[in-house]
Scaffold this motif. Sequence first.
Motif, PDB file in Angstrom:
ATOM      1  N   LEU A 195       0.832  -1.198   0.000  1.00  0.00           N
ATOM      2  CA  LEU A 195       0.000   0.000   0.000  1.00  0.00           C
ATOM      3  C   LEU A 195       0.867   1.249   0.000  1.00  0.00           C
ATOM      4  O   LEU A 195       1.908   1.297   0.640  1.00  0.00           O
ATOM      5  CB  LEU A 195      -0.915   0.015   1.219  1.00  0.00           C
ATOM      6  CG  LEU A 195      -1.885  -1.153   1.338  1.00  0.00           C
ATOM      7  CD1 LEU A 195      -2.667  -1.061   2.634  1.00  0.00           C
ATOM      8  CD2 LEU A 195      -2.815  -1.194   0.151  1.00  0.00           C
ATOM      9  N   VAL A 196       0.433   2.250  -0.740  1.00  0.00           N
ATOM     10  CA  VAL A 196       1.148   3.515  -0.845  1.00  0.00           C
ATOM     11  C   VAL A 196       0.176   4.643  -0.525  1.00  0.00           C
ATOM     12  O   VAL A 196      -0.958   4.651  -1.015  1.00  0.00           O
ATOM     13  CB  VAL A 196       1.720   3.699  -2.274  1.00  0.00           C
ATOM     14  CG1 VAL A 196       2.426   5.032  -2.402  1.00  0.00           C
ATOM     15  CG2 VAL A 196       2.638   2.554  -2.637  1.00  0.00           C
ATOM     16  N   SER A 197       0.629   5.611   0.252  1.00  0.00           N
ATOM     17  CA  SER A 197      -0.202   6.763   0.576  1.00  0.00           C
ATOM     18  C   SER A 197      -0.348   7.635  -0.665  1.00  0.00           C
ATOM     19  O   SER A 197       0.611   7.881  -1.391  1.00  0.00           O
ATOM     20  CB  SER A 197       0.454   7.561   1.699  1.00  0.00           C
ATOM     21  OG  SER A 197      -0.325   8.672   2.008  1.00  0.00           O
ATOM     22  N   PHE A 198      -1.589   8.105  -0.921  1.00  0.00           N
ATOM     23  CA  PHE A 198      -1.868   8.906  -2.112  1.00  0.00           C
ATOM     24  C   PHE A 198      -2.840  10.011  -1.728  1.00  0.00           C
ATOM     25  O   PHE A 198      -3.956   9.737  -1.307  1.00  0.00           O
ATOM     26  CB  PHE A 198      -2.467   8.007  -3.207  1.00  0.00           C
ATOM     27  CG  PHE A 198      -2.782   8.728  -4.473  1.00  0.00           C
ATOM     28  CD1 PHE A 198      -1.771   9.030  -5.370  1.00  0.00           C
ATOM     29  CD2 PHE A 198      -4.068   9.109  -4.769  1.00  0.00           C
ATOM     30  CE1 PHE A 198      -2.049   9.695  -6.549  1.00  0.00           C
ATOM     31  CE2 PHE A 198      -4.368   9.772  -5.939  1.00  0.00           C
ATOM     32  CZ  PHE A 198      -3.352  10.072  -6.836  1.00  0.00           C
ATOM     33  N   ALA A 199      -2.405  11.233  -1.859  1.00  0.00           N
ATOM     34  CA  ALA A 199      -3.254  12.372  -1.488  1.00  0.00           C
ATOM     35  C   ALA A 199      -3.709  13.113  -2.739  1.00  0.00           C
ATOM     36  O   ALA A 199      -2.969  13.241  -3.705  1.00  0.00           O
ATOM     37  CB  ALA A 199      -2.475  13.323  -0.582  1.00  0.00           C
TER      38      ALA A 199
ATOM     39  N   MET B 267     -13.213   3.796   4.097  1.00  0.00           N
ATOM     40  CA  MET B 267     -12.889   4.672   2.974  1.00  0.00           C
ATOM     41  C   MET B 267     -11.844   4.052   2.049  1.00  0.00           C
ATOM     42  O   MET B 267     -11.974   4.107   0.826  1.00  0.00           O
ATOM     43  CB  MET B 267     -12.392   6.028   3.493  1.00  0.00           C
ATOM     44  CG  MET B 267     -12.079   7.035   2.403  1.00  0.00           C
ATOM     45  SD  MET B 267     -13.511   7.578   1.456  1.00  0.00           S
ATOM     46  CE  MET B 267     -14.202   8.781   2.563  1.00  0.00           C
ATOM     47  N   ASN B 268     -10.811   3.441   2.621  1.00  0.00           N
ATOM     48  CA  ASN B 268      -9.760   2.849   1.787  1.00  0.00           C
ATOM     49  C   ASN B 268     -10.315   1.733   0.903  1.00  0.00           C
ATOM     50  O   ASN B 268     -10.004   1.661  -0.288  1.00  0.00           O
ATOM     51  CB  ASN B 268      -8.622   2.306   2.650  1.00  0.00           C
ATOM     52  CG  ASN B 268      -7.815   3.417   3.284  1.00  0.00           C
ATOM     53  OD1 ASN B 268      -7.704   4.508   2.743  1.00  0.00           O
ATOM     54  ND2 ASN B 268      -7.258   3.131   4.444  1.00  0.00           N
ATOM     55  N   GLY B 269     -11.116   0.893   1.464  1.00  0.00           N
ATOM     56  CA  GLY B 269     -11.702  -0.197   0.689  1.00  0.00           C
ATOM     57  C   GLY B 269     -12.647   0.305  -0.384  1.00  0.00           C
ATOM     58  O   GLY B 269     -12.656  -0.219  -1.509  1.00  0.00           O
ATOM     59  N   LEU B 270     -13.451   1.302  -0.057  1.00  0.00           N
ATOM     60  CA  LEU B 270     -14.383   1.873  -1.023  1.00  0.00           C
ATOM     61  C   LEU B 270     -13.636   2.492  -2.198  1.00  0.00           C
ATOM     62  O   LEU B 270     -13.964   2.237  -3.360  1.00  0.00           O
ATOM     63  CB  LEU B 270     -15.270   2.923  -0.353  1.00  0.00           C
ATOM     64  CG  LEU B 270     -16.200   3.696  -1.293  1.00  0.00           C
ATOM     65  CD1 LEU B 270     -17.254   2.772  -1.878  1.00  0.00           C
ATOM     66  CD2 LEU B 270     -16.833   4.857  -0.567  1.00  0.00           C
ATOM     67  N   LEU B 271     -12.630   3.304  -1.909  1.00  0.00           N
ATOM     68  CA  LEU B 271     -11.864   3.937  -2.984  1.00  0.00           C
ATOM     69  C   LEU B 271     -11.144   2.909  -3.836  1.00  0.00           C
ATOM     70  O   LEU B 271     -11.077   3.033  -5.063  1.00  0.00           O
ATOM     71  CB  LEU B 271     -10.881   4.955  -2.410  1.00  0.00           C
ATOM     72  CG  LEU B 271     -11.517   6.216  -1.849  1.00  0.00           C
ATOM     73  CD1 LEU B 271     -10.467   7.099  -1.195  1.00  0.00           C
ATOM     74  CD2 LEU B 271     -12.237   6.980  -2.932  1.00  0.00           C
TER      75      LEU B 271
END
Length: 92
Positions: A52-56, A78-82
């Motif tokens: 996993l990588v942080s993405f803003a 939210m992470n799973g939905l996106l």
Amino acid sequence: MTMKKFDLAKNNALKLTNALKQSHSERFGKGTAPDAALDRREQRKQDQAKGLVSFACKLDGQLVAQLQERAAAHPQGMNGLLDELLRGALAV
């Protein structure tokens, strides 16, 4: 040489400030910050192991509100939905 009243007060304030800086009270925040830092480190390690990588990014406020409503009902948040939405959109 005698000191003025202001100089005495200033010296007393400096002594107090230094004493407060040097004394580490156990009741203020002991154990909270290091534990939180370790939890974040562990979380980062787990995320890296999963790839996993942080993405803003910046999104419209109405879109964010819709995402938050759907994320509340999504089992992975939210992470799973996106992840689900982006994979579906990119598969087309």
